[in-house]
Design a protein around this motif. Structure first.
Motif, PDB file in Angstrom:
ATOM      1  N   TRP A 154      25.284   0.680 -24.920  1.00 43.82           N
ATOM      2  CA  TRP A 154      25.741   0.496 -26.316  1.00 43.82           C
ATOM      3  C   TRP A 154      25.865  -0.656 -26.324  1.00 43.82           C
ATOM      4  CZ3 TRP A 154      27.444   4.467 -22.957  1.00 43.82           C
ATOM      5  CH2 TRP A 154      27.217   5.862 -23.774  1.00 43.82           C
ATOM      6  N   TYR A 155      25.537  -0.899 -28.240  1.00 42.69           N
ATOM      7  CA  TYR A 155      25.842  -2.541 -28.311  1.00 42.69           C
ATOM      8  C   TYR A 155      26.298  -2.016 -30.016  1.00 42.69           C
ATOM      9  CZ  TYR A 155      21.338  -3.010 -25.277  1.00 42.69           C
ATOM     10  OH  TYR A 155      21.042  -3.453 -23.478  1.00 42.69           O
ATOM     11  N   ASP A 156      27.179  -4.292 -29.811  1.00 44.58           N
ATOM     12  CA  ASP A 156      27.857  -3.696 -31.641  1.00 44.58           C
ATOM     13  C   ASP A 156      26.778  -3.892 -32.050  1.00 44.58           C
ATOM     14  OD1 ASP A 156      29.408  -4.293 -34.024  1.00 44.58           O
ATOM     15  OD2 ASP A 156      30.868  -5.529 -32.285  1.00 44.58           O
ATOM     16  N   GLY A 157      26.723  -4.049 -33.471  1.00 43.64           N
ATOM     17  CA  GLY A 157      25.551  -4.563 -34.636  1.00 43.64           C
ATOM     18  C   GLY A 157      26.013  -5.685 -35.511  1.00 43.64           C
ATOM     19  N   HIS A 158      27.102  -5.925 -35.843  1.00 40.53           N
ATOM     20  CA  HIS A 158      28.335  -7.361 -35.888  1.00 40.53           C
ATOM     21  C   HIS A 158      26.730  -8.115 -36.232  1.00 40.53           C
ATOM     22  CE1 HIS A 158      31.177  -4.212 -36.286  1.00 40.53           C
ATOM     23  NE2 HIS A 158      30.710  -4.222 -37.396  1.00 40.53           N
ATOM     24  N   GLY A 159      27.541  -9.480 -37.234  1.00 42.29           N
ATOM     25  CA  GLY A 159      26.980 -10.582 -37.567  1.00 42.29           C
ATOM     26  C   GLY A 159      28.152 -11.604 -37.175  1.00 42.29           C
ATOM     27  N   GLY A 160      27.491 -12.075 -37.817  1.00 42.70           N
ATOM     28  CA  GLY A 160      28.588 -13.791 -37.888  1.00 42.70           C
ATOM     29  C   GLY A 160      29.527 -13.881 -38.859  1.00 42.70           C
ATOM     30  N   PHE A 161      30.656 -14.481 -38.630  1.00 39.97           N
ATOM     31  CA  PHE A 161      32.221 -14.808 -39.768  1.00 39.97           C
ATOM     32  C   PHE A 161      31.508 -16.168 -40.192  1.00 39.97           C
ATOM     33  CE2 PHE A 161      36.667 -15.411 -39.829  1.00 39.97           C
ATOM     34  CZ  PHE A 161      36.753 -15.251 -40.848  1.00 39.97           C
ATOM     35  N   PHE A 162      32.470 -16.174 -41.468  1.00 40.61           N
ATOM     36  CA  PHE A 162      32.261 -16.873 -41.562  1.00 40.61           C
ATOM     37  C   PHE A 162      33.636 -17.695 -42.176  1.00 40.61           C
ATOM     38  CE2 PHE A 162      31.173 -20.540 -45.488  1.00 40.61           C
ATOM     39  CZ  PHE A 162      31.122 -21.171 -44.316  1.00 40.61           C
ATOM     40  N   PRO A 163      34.289 -18.145 -41.565  1.00 43.42           N
ATOM     41  CA  PRO A 163      35.799 -18.337 -42.146  1.00 43.42           C
ATOM     42  C   PRO A 163      36.429 -19.475 -42.954  1.00 43.42           C
ATOM     43  CG  PRO A 163      35.442 -20.005 -40.446  1.00 43.42           C
ATOM     44  CD  PRO A 163      34.098 -19.097 -40.813  1.00 43.42           C
ATOM     45  N   LEU A 164      35.420 -19.960 -43.451  1.00 46.47           N
ATOM     46  CA  LEU A 164      35.430 -21.083 -44.862  1.00 46.47           C
ATOM     47  C   LEU A 164      35.658 -19.542 -46.008  1.00 46.47           C
ATOM     48  CD1 LEU A 164      35.832 -23.663 -45.996  1.00 46.47           C
ATOM     49  CD2 LEU A 164      33.574 -23.701 -46.226  1.00 46.47           C
ATOM     50  N   THR A 165      35.172 -18.874 -46.354  1.00 48.34           N
ATOM     51  CA  THR A 165      35.115 -17.697 -47.069  1.00 48.34           C
ATOM     52  C   THR A 165      36.052 -16.089 -46.692  1.00 48.34           C
ATOM     53  OG1 THR A 165      32.820 -17.397 -47.275  1.00 48.34           O
ATOM     54  CG2 THR A 165      33.407 -19.304 -48.024  1.00 48.34           C
ATOM     55  N   GLY A 166      35.701 -15.913 -45.449  1.00 50.12           N
ATOM     56  CA  GLY A 166      36.216 -15.399 -45.184  1.00 50.12           C
ATOM     57  C   GLY A 166      34.879 -14.005 -45.005  1.00 50.12           C
ATOM     58  N   ALA A 167      33.941 -14.638 -45.259  1.00 46.64           N
ATOM     59  CA  ALA A 167      32.218 -13.490 -45.273  1.00 46.64           C
ATOM     60  C   ALA A 167      32.254 -12.741 -44.018  1.00 46.64           C
ATOM     61  CB  ALA A 167      31.195 -14.240 -45.879  1.00 46.64           C
ATOM     62  N   TRP A 168      31.969 -11.486 -43.889  1.00 47.93           N
ATOM     63  CA  TRP A 168      31.695 -10.159 -43.638  1.00 47.93           C
ATOM     64  C   TRP A 168      30.855  -9.616 -43.865  1.00 47.93           C
ATOM     65  CZ3 TRP A 168      31.680 -10.351 -37.553  1.00 47.93           C
ATOM     66  CH2 TRP A 168      31.700  -9.315 -37.208  1.00 47.93           C
ATOM     67  N   TYR A 169      29.782  -8.904 -43.445  1.00 46.51           N
ATOM     68  CA  TYR A 169      28.827  -8.461 -43.855  1.00 46.51           C
ATOM     69  C   TYR A 169      28.706  -7.591 -42.619  1.00 46.51           C
ATOM     70  CZ  TYR A 169      27.183 -11.773 -46.911  1.00 46.51           C
ATOM     71  OH  TYR A 169      27.599 -12.926 -48.128  1.00 46.51           O
ATOM     72  N   SER A 170      28.805  -6.293 -43.195  1.00 44.79           N
ATOM     73  CA  SER A 170      28.425  -4.684 -42.587  1.00 44.79           C
ATOM     74  C   SER A 170      27.542  -3.794 -43.012  1.00 44.79           C
ATOM     75  CB  SER A 170      29.658  -3.677 -41.863  1.00 44.79           C
ATOM     76  OG  SER A 170      30.118  -4.752 -41.102  1.00 44.79           O
ATOM     77  N   PRO A 171      25.905  -3.931 -43.191  1.00 40.07           N
ATOM     78  CA  PRO A 171      25.776  -3.281 -44.318  1.00 40.07           C
ATOM     79  C   PRO A 171      25.104  -1.469 -43.653  1.00 40.07           C
ATOM     80  CG  PRO A 171      23.743  -4.982 -43.776  1.00 40.07           C
ATOM     81  CD  PRO A 171      25.692  -4.862 -42.876  1.00 40.07           C
ATOM     82  N   TYR A 172      25.432  -1.644 -42.946  1.00 38.87           N
ATOM     83  CA  TYR A 172      24.698   0.166 -41.748  1.00 38.87           C
ATOM     84  C   TYR A 172      25.730   0.109 -40.557  1.00 38.87           C
ATOM     85  CZ  TYR A 172      21.816  -3.928 -39.764  1.00 38.87           C
ATOM     86  OH  TYR A 172      21.675  -5.307 -39.388  1.00 38.87           O
ATOM     87  N   ASP A 173      25.118   1.234 -40.470  1.00 45.66           N
ATOM     88  CA  ASP A 173      26.179   1.185 -39.388  1.00 45.66           C
ATOM     89  C   ASP A 173      25.913   0.626 -38.123  1.00 45.66           C
ATOM     90  OD1 ASP A 173      27.148   2.779 -36.770  1.00 45.66           O
ATOM     91  OD2 ASP A 173      26.220   4.367 -37.325  1.00 45.66           O
ATOM     92  N   GLN A 174      26.540   0.177 -37.705  1.00 44.38           N
ATOM     93  CA  GLN A 174      26.978  -0.792 -36.240  1.00 44.38           C
ATOM     94  C   GLN A 174      26.636  -0.344 -35.131  1.00 44.38           C
ATOM     95  OE1 GLN A 174      26.340  -3.954 -37.501  1.00 44.38           O
ATOM     96  NE2 GLN A 174      26.893  -3.023 -39.248  1.00 44.38           N
ATOM     97  N   GLU A 175      27.065   1.118 -35.133  1.00 46.45           N
ATOM     98  CA  GLU A 175      27.292   1.493 -33.275  1.00 46.45           C
ATOM     99  C   GLU A 175      25.920   1.663 -33.021  1.00 46.45           C
ATOM    100  OE1 GLU A 175      29.924   4.604 -33.606  1.00 46.45           O
ATOM    101  OE2 GLU A 175      31.434   3.702 -34.882  1.00 46.45           O
ATOM    102  N   PHE A 176      25.377   0.799 -32.454  1.00 47.43           N
ATOM    103  CA  PHE A 176      24.374   0.846 -32.216  1.00 47.43           C
ATOM    104  C   PHE A 176      23.830   1.534 -30.091  1.00 47.43           C
ATOM    105  CE2 PHE A 176      22.631  -2.342 -34.569  1.00 47.43           C
ATOM    106  CZ  PHE A 176      22.378  -1.773 -36.016  1.00 47.43           C
TER     107      PHE A 176
END
Length: 712
Positions: A154-176
């Motif tokens: 199993w893998y986690d498909g999440h990307g990076g976190f940008f603390p300056l603005t709190g940007a966080w993207y989950s454009p699709y199911d992350q449970e790979f």
């Protein structure tokens, strides 16, 4: 209390072994170990109390279990997560749902006086963990083996976190998840006094989705930052056919064999750029590779006497590769022409291939001139010839594409030598030293043309030289019966020099196209030293401590620039462990490790966007096992991990250094109900806090696992 008999103590030894295996499995990230070892263990001696008529049928003698050659174990469990389930599944390697089935099955049957048939299997549904292995063996006739194995990671498909603005993207199911597996068959003849023949077939595969660290860009953070997650879609197959013949003539064992491999790769890399912005685009890159590999090899092993052993080996490999693929931008993944978006980085109609021919020779000698001294020299010679040709159309439609073709030719010769000397002539001391040397030279011709315009785009001609050496020395000392010391030091050096006889790219400072002819030399240097002490002050107490230090440097000589140190890597590793058996029914074990790891480059001192790489972390485990009575065992473990390397440089780039804290607690009970059946129940709690991901990958997970084993 009754003093334990030898059989009871022996049973406690099996319990301690099981606990040690549990410790190793959880420390490496596995939530639960296999329920039982491959061979049944002895139970404790039953308590000395009279049995009723009803109990008489269930009473058991520990020695009886030694006759049980067959068993099966059924199990069921589940992982229940609060928080990021994908992160929990990747860390614990369990599905985020209930699972169960046959955890282990073993059956064996004698065939005649010497033959043996065995069958082993496993099938955990919703865990995607299946296997079956069949084996028929007779030492004077031959063997047949066949099997199938499939398991999921199993893998986690999440990307990076940008603390300056709190940007966080989950454009699709992350449970790979990615399924790996193989099916195989092999057989052989082992008749006395005739050549031994074996043959086999194996099919391996990988299929599924996994995360990728090639993240896409987003400008919503105020500047372009690579934090948008991407993923890989893998579809890979490989077929392997083997055949070998071995025979002894006098003092020499001879062998010859063939190997043929055919592999097919059809992988996709999916990335998203600037989601939710006017320039939102989905990037699809397909990569197809088909290979055919043929290998023939031969070997000999000659033992002239008890002090001299000579081995020889030769192998020839021919590898043909065909490739294809494309990279396009669109409003969706794998877009048709109407969905295409123009981008200069696109390409399509990639085709081509390469052919590699390799010759490899090995020569090894083991010589014992006298009993305390062993001398082991060896030589390895490798020759490679490689040719490659490719075509590509870029940029892809809707642009007007140009057709480019490229050709390369590579030759390489490497010779390496090894020498090991081991001396045991000093009482309670073992001394050894090793040396390794490598010399290599090669040439590379590269050409690229714009076939549409009939013009040359690139020409390079490079000669290269390689030189490497490694020297190591070590000693083990046993000053007293329960105390020993060990230490080793090694120095490693590798030099790569490049002479570019022809290069049509400009290496002037203003040029944006310098690689690869920009580099004139690379030098890698590593020094490593470690110490280890093992002490057993009491028969029931063992202590081990170790320290490792390693320092590596990389020096680079660019074209038209001064030589500089491009990287320095330093690591310290301190570890210790203790095992204590204060009572025959109780077992305690603890380990602790502290790692300080740092990579420093001149760039991180010049550009604020590039951080110094730091990887300092703690790990610790504590394990306890207790034999409650002759039928019941208890066990518990605690696991801890902590890294604190996070530094917020989001004003200049994306912070990558990890800060993470994890705790894990497991507890279990095993109860032998009868001489045939045992039950077990286990529970685990795991928690993780990931500062680097802004808390988005945090989770609390509960795991329950139960099993029943029946032996017959």
């Amino acid at each position: 209390m009754k003093k334990p008999t030898r059989r009871t103590i022996r049973h406690h030894g099996y319990t301690r072994l099981g606990l040690a295996l549990l410790c190793g499995c959880v420390a490496s990230g596995t939530a639960w170990p296999a329920e039982e070892p491959s061979e049944p263990a002895e139970p404790a001696e039953p308590a000395e109390e009279p049995a009723t008529d009803t109990e008489a049928s269930d009473a058991f003698d520990p020695l009886e279990e030694l006759d049980y050659r067959n068993w099966f174990t059924v199990s069921a469990g589940g992982l229940f997560t609060h928080g990021n389930q994908a992160a929990a599944q990747q860390r614990l390697q369990r599905p985020g749902e209930a699972f169960g089935g046959v955890d282990e099955f073993h059956f064996e049957q004698d065939i005649g006086r010497q033959g043996l048939f065995t069958a082993d299997g496993r099938g955990l549904f919703d865990h995607h963990d299946y296997s079956i292995k069949l084996e028929l063996v007779h030492p004077d006739i031959g063997f047949l083996r066949a099997g199938y194995r499939e398991y999921r990671t199993w893998y986690d498909g999440h990307g990076g976190f940008f603390p300056l603005t709190g940007a966080w993207y989950s454009p699709y199911d992350q449970e790979f998840s990615l399924d790996r597996g193989a099916v195989w068959f092999e057989g052989g003849l082992t008749l006395p006094k005739v050549p031994r023949v074996s043959f086999g077939y194996r099919h391996e595969f990988r299929d599924g989705l996994k995360d990728s660290t090639s993240w896409g860009l987003s400008t919503q953070a105020g500047a372009a930052r690579g934090i948008v997650p991407s993923f890989l879609d893998l579809d890979e197959d490989r077929h392997i056919f083997t055949g070998d013949v071995k025979h002894r003539i006098g003092k020499t064992d001879l062998g010859v064999g063939l190997r043929y491999e055919n592999s097919s790769i059809d992988n996709g890399r999916y990335l998203r750029q600037n989601p939710g912005e006017p320039s939102d685009a989905r990037v699809t890159q397909r990569e197809t590779i088909d290979t055919d590999l043929f290998n023939v090899h031969a070997s000999s092993e000659t033992r002239f006497n008890d002090k001299t052993l000579l081995t020889l080996g030769y192998a020839f490999t021919d590898l043909d590769t065909d490739l294809g693929g494309y990279r396009v931008y669109g409003t969706g993944y794998d877009p048709d022409l109407a969905q295409r978006l123009p981008n200069a980085n696109t390409f399509e109609q990639l085709s081509g291939g390469s052919q590699l021919r390799q010759h490899l020779i090995n020569l090894n000698l083991m010589w014992l001139p006298w009993t305390p001294l062993a001398v082991i020299p060896s030589v390895r010679i490798e020759k490679q010839d490689l040719e490659g040709l490719s075509q590509v159309s870029l940029p892809a439609a809707p642009f007007t594409p140009f057709l480019y073709d490229a050709f390369n030719e590579r030759g390489l010769l490497r010779v390496s030598e090894n020498l090991e000397v081991r001396y045991t002539g000093v009482t309670n001391v073992v001394l050894y030293t090793r040396g390794h040397w490598l010399q290599g030279s090669g040439d590379l011709e590269e050409t690229s043309n714009n076939a549409s315009l009939r013009s040359n785009a690139l020409r390079r001609s490079t000669d290269d030289r390689q030189f490497a050496q490694k020297y190591s020395a070590g000693a083990r000392w046993y000053p007293v019966r329960r105390l020993n010391f060990a230490s080793e030091y090694y120095h490693k050096l590798r030099e790569n020099d490049f002479e570019h006889r022809l290069d049509t790219t400009a290496n002037v400072p203003a040029s944006l196209n310098r690689y690869p002819a920009f580099l004139q030399a690379h030098e890698y240097t590593t020094d490593d030293v470690n110490f280890r002490v093992s002490w057993r002050p009491l028969s029931a107490l063992s202590l081990v401590a170790r320290y490792d230090f390693q320092r590596s440097t990389i020096d680079t000589q660019p074209d038209q620039l001064a030589q500089l140190q491009s990287a320095e890597l330093t690591s310290h590793i301190l570890s210790g462990s203790a095992s204590w058996i204060p009572w025959s029914r109780l077992y305690l074990q603890g380990t602790v490790n502290y790692v300080m790891d740092q990579t420093d480059t001149p760039v991180d001192e010049i550009l604020a966007a590039v951080q110094r790489s730091e990887n300092d972390y703690w790990t610790a485990t504590a394990t306890a096992g207790f034999v409650l009575d002759n039928r019941t065992d208890l066990e518990a473990q605690y696991f801890y991990y902590r890294a604190d390397n996070y530094a917020d440089n989001s004003a200049f780039g994306v912070p990558y250094n990890a800060s993470l804290e994890e705790h894990g607690i497991t507890a279990g009970i095993t109860r032998r109900m009868t001489k045939h059946m045992r039950l077990s129940l286990r529970y685990g709690f795991f928690t993780s806090a990931d500062t680097t991901a802004g808390g988005y990958r945090d989770y609390d997970a509960h795991m329950v696992y139960s099993s029943m084993q029946y032996r017959f």
